[in-house]
Design an enzyme around this catalytic site. Structure first.
Site, PDB file in Angstrom:
ATOM      1  N   HIS A  66      63.817  57.503  36.731  1.00 33.04           N
ATOM      2  CA  HIS A  66      65.194  57.061  36.471  1.00 33.04           C
ATOM      3  C   HIS A  66      66.039  58.146  35.817  1.00 33.04           C
ATOM      4  O   HIS A  66      67.237  57.940  35.597  1.00 33.04           O
ATOM      5  CB  HIS A  66      65.189  55.829  35.563  1.00 33.04           C
ATOM      6  N   CYS A  88      56.026  81.050  -8.770  1.00 33.10           N
ATOM      7  CA  CYS A  88      54.599  80.988  -9.040  1.00 33.10           C
ATOM      8  C   CYS A  88      53.935  80.677  -7.699  1.00 33.10           C
ATOM      9  O   CYS A  88      54.475  81.019  -6.651  1.00 33.10           O
ATOM     10  CB  CYS A  88      54.285  79.949 -10.113  1.00 33.10           C
TER      11      CYS A  88
END
Length: 844
Positions: A59, A195
């Site tokens: 479709h 860090c």
């Protein structure tokens, strides 16, 4: 450049917005028009192109022109996917060339209408490349008439100049620019660093930071304030963002800005300490891993740890020991850098505190200790020139290898002394005498007064920890394992660990820790809790997030798990803490002791010897296993709407009855009526949750495709960049080939298919979605009506503040799946004070 899109057959045309289907009309699948066909035979919508994709149900068709990188979608009917291809007789195959005379598909329009499905055929542009559409047709058209034109810019495939290269930005650069914008610009931070998992900004004015916008970035797992330090939790990729920020502008000067908003001193102090310690974590971890390798080689007799004459053994020892014994130098440098001083001066001062000249031959008999005598005390592992005793602890002038606090102190002291000297020293002699004077003023008090005092602090902390860790049946280790992850949330875990590791860092003979392995038990507890969630959750986006956090967590980095999984879900975090305590208890009972610093997580056992390794593994498995089981037992995908609403009603009832009205207020039945509405919502919410489970599965696939596309473009960009300055024929030809691949590479077809699948699934479940939305609206109206009635009748202060609580209850599914944020309800501190005054005056 222009591309014309033609009518596939006779029909009529309307604006896409008039379709009002909630998908095409909203532009989710691109710009275009809606076409209403009058014939069954659909021809190509391009005069020159290819059919690049045909849906399984026949479709929907995707077309592409070689000059235009996006695709054109022709979607026949709105809900024709339900017919499973029956009305469609396809006449082409994928990849086939087409023109206006090529029949693409024969469509049984009558069959579609018989099934009460619209024959509306949207024709839209799908893809990521920029374009615009012009000259849109409206009304009746004939086959081959122009529906609209696509305006786009054609890229030169033969060469990619520097400007073109700049068009590609990595997600880290995009994130860097985004963060800078939302923290108030470059002028609103003094420094940026990272860090292991957090991008950290030293912010000047908190009021300029837009936290809500920052949290919207895909990389962000959480945001934490630590004084004036803004911590953005990202994970292991945070350093990449930080590098991009530094590269954006290496000469930022923010000294002229003024801080407008200062948090409490304790918060600011904590932020300073974290900012100084955090950059050292990668150095400590790297040194720890090298130390673990050295220990492994020594344990397996690959090297002889006692033979310093052997070249390989000695080099391995240097690699494993240097970073740990000189760690204080890095702390000193970071302290000076943070305060805006000369980092090279910080390096020199740090080295002056760890000089090898401090180590001499000396006496070890305490009876022979005299002022100025070099002593080697075996009880405390202290060596240096003796000053005096405190108890039986010898205070000395010594090297501070492996220590932390003296280096931070001298960093602070030297920076402020340097600034003070600048205020009065003539510039003519400044360059010669200022730094020697700074060194003398700071190093001598540190060696003779402040250093010895801080050594006592370190000893005191070690003794206190020693007292706790030796509590019977492993209780001390269990307590440490329970509390360490909450300390991670506060951003102070680095300071805690560094303090506990002081003696191990210093290489004190006989130093070992029973309590430190408990920190790893906590890690495995959080990992187990997250794995339990991974097993239980049906949210595929969430599954991907969890899987992404596990690799770093297995190396002891839990921030990503905490902020992405366990904390947002609440119970898993508590389960992780409890499970960590269980494992810590087992480790404490068995007596697993850490002998040396190594990498965390799966590398940690190398820091223990013999049976201690087995004991540690047993404790870790207890943490992991209990975390998984408890998380599976207690985890809830979302809050239960009825229980949550009942909790809100009980709080509201308490709020009302606290006023002690003389007249009888019958609010209990009103609130019970509200509660029953939530009980009656169970079906609609459960169905909607099942719908979302499949939607997140599609979204997860889409995310992986996007990542694959981004990684390919990034790697190709690097290859092209390496060839930019090479002018030989072979390199030029290679570059042109790579440029062509770079420009043509796109996964838009796959992404469009997934987006389309999601929209199709949404349309097919429209009834469930509508029922859910209607139920939400109904419940919200009833809540509002009942509370307004009580408020109008008795004029109770702040009763409307509880509506958000009821809102959270009915939106529990959307909140759980990340489509809505939890709303705050109840009263703030100021409102509570006003309400208290109102109550004390007596309600009328």
């Amino acid at each position: 450049m222009y591309l014309k899109v033609f009518a596939p057959c006779d029909g009529s045309v309307e604006e896409l917005s008039k379709l009002n289907d909630g998908v095409f009309s909203e532009g989710f699948l691109g710009k275009g028009i809606v076409f209403y066909p009058k014939n069954n035979n659909f021809y190509s919508i391009l005069d020159c192109g290819n059919v690049v994709q045909i849906f399984d149900t026949k479709h929907a068709y995707f077309f592409q022109n070689s000059n235009f990188k996006n695709q054109i979608l022709m979607h026949m009917g709105l809900d024709t996917v339900k017919l499973k291809g029956k009305p469609f007789d396809t006449k082409v195959v994928e990849g086939e060339e087409v023109d206006l005379n090529k029949l693409v598909v024969n469509v049984d329009l009558e069959l579609i209408k018989k099934n009460e499905i619209s024959i509306a055929t949207p024709i839209t542009i799908s893809g990521d490349y920029e374009y615009d559409i012009t000259n849109l047709k409206s009304g009746d058209v004939k086959k081959g008439d122009v529906l609209f034109e696509v305006c786009y810019e054609e890229k030169d495939e033969k060469a990619l100049n520097n400007d073109d290269l700049k068009l590609y930005k990595s997600k880290y650069l995009i994130a860097a620019e985004y963060f800078i914008k939302n923290i108030g610009g470059k002028q609103n931070y003094k420094d940026v660093y990272n860090c292991m998992t957090r991008l950290r900004f030293s912010i000047i004015d908190k009021e300029k930071v837009d936290i809500k916008q920052i949290e919207k970035n895909k990389l962000v797992k959480g945001v934490v304030w630590n004084g004036l330090e803004l911590q953005i939790i990202i994970g292991g990729e945070c350093y990449k963002v930080k590098d991009e920020i530094i590269n954006m502008d290496k000469n930022i000067n923010n000294k002229s800005a003024k801080t407008k908003l200062k948090p409490p001193f304790s918060k600011r102090a904590l932020g300073v300490i974290t900012a100084i310690m955090a950059p050292n974590v990668p150095i400590i971890l790297a040194s720890g891993i090298l130390s673990a390798i050295y220990a492994l080689f020594a344990a397996t007799n690959v090297i002889n740890a006692n033979d310093d004459s052997n070249m390989f053994s000695t080099i391995m020892k240097i690699l494993s020991k240097t970073g740990l014994v000189l760690v204080g130098v890095f702390f000193c440098m970071n302290t000076v850098k943070y305060l805006g001083g000369n980092i090279l001066l910080g390096a020199l001062l740090g080295l002056l505190l760890v000089s090898r000249f401090y180590f001499q031959a000396g006496v070890s008999d305490p009876n022979l200790y005299k002022f100025g005598t070099y002593v080697i005390d075996k009880n405390y592992g202290v060596s240096g020139w003796f000053l005096f005793n405190i108890g039986n602890f010898p205070v000395t002038v010594r090297s501070y290898e492996g220590s932390i606090l003296p280096f931070i102190l001298i960093g602070f002291l030297s920076t402020y002394v340097d600034k003070w000297i600048k205020t009065w020293m003539p510039t003519t002699v400044d360059v010669v005498f200022r730094y020697p004077l700074v060194i003398l003023i700071t190093i001598l008090p540190t060696l003779f007064i402040l250093g010895p005092l801080l050594s006592l602090v370190e000893i005191g902390v070690a003794k206190a920890i020693g007292f706790v860790e030796n509590w019977p049946i492993g209780i001390g280790v269990a307590i440490f394992a329970f509390i360490i992850q909450p300390l991670v949330l506060m951003g102070v875990h680095v300071a805690v660990y560094v303090t506990l590791q002081a003696q191990l860092l210093a290489g004190v003979p006989g130093a070992e820790s029973l309590i430190l392995p408990g920190g790893q038990a906590a890690v495995w507890g959080q990992i187990g809790a997250a794995i339990g969630v991974l097993i239980m959750t049906k949210n595929w986006n969430f599954k991907t997030i969890i899987i992404g956090t596990l690799p770093s967590a297995t190396f002891g980095i839990t921030e990503t798990i905490l902020y992405s999984v366990n904390i947002p879900k609440g119970r898993p975090f508590l389960v992780g803490c409890v499970s960590g305590a269980f494992g810590g208890l087992v480790m404490g009972i068995l007596g697993a002791k850490l002998k040396r610093l190594v990498g965390d997580g799966i590398l940690y056992p190398m820091g223990l010897d013999g049976l201690d390794q087995l004991y540690f593994v047993i404790g870790s498995l207890v943490s992991l296993g209990s975390g998984i089981l408890l998380s599976m037992l207690f985890y809830r995908e979302r809050i239960m709407e009825y229980k949550y609403a009942k909790k809100i009603s009980n709080k509201l009832k308490k709020h009302i009855f606290s006023l002690n009205f003389k007249q009888n207020i019958d609010v209990k039945s009103e609130l019970e009526f509200i509660n029953k509405e939530y009980l009656n919502s169970k079906k609609e919410l459960a169905n909607y949750e099942k719908y979302l489970q499949y939607v997140t599965k599609i979204e997860n696939k889409l995310l992986k495709v996007e990542q694959k596309e981004d990684n390919f473009k990034k790697n190709m960009y690097k290859k092209i960049s390496r060839l930019e300055n090479k002018n030989d024929t072979k390199s030029i030809e290679k570059k042109e080939g790579l440029v062509k691949v770079y420009n043509n590479y796109s996964l838009a077809e796959i992404k469009t298919k997934l987006v389309f699948d999601k929209q199709e699934y949404t349309k097919n479940n429209k009834q469930i979605i509508d029922a859910y939305n209607e139920k939400i609206k109904s419940v919200e109206n009833i809540v509002s009506q009942k509370i307004n009635e009580i408020d109008n009748k008795f004029n109770i202060p702040y009763i409307n503040n509880f509506k958000n609580g009821y809102w959270n209850a009915i939106h529990s599914v959307d909140i759980s799946y990340g489509y809505e944020d939890t709303r705050l309800y109840g009263m703030n501190k100021e409102e509570k004070n006003i309400f208290k005054e109102y109550k004390n005056k007596g309600a009328k």
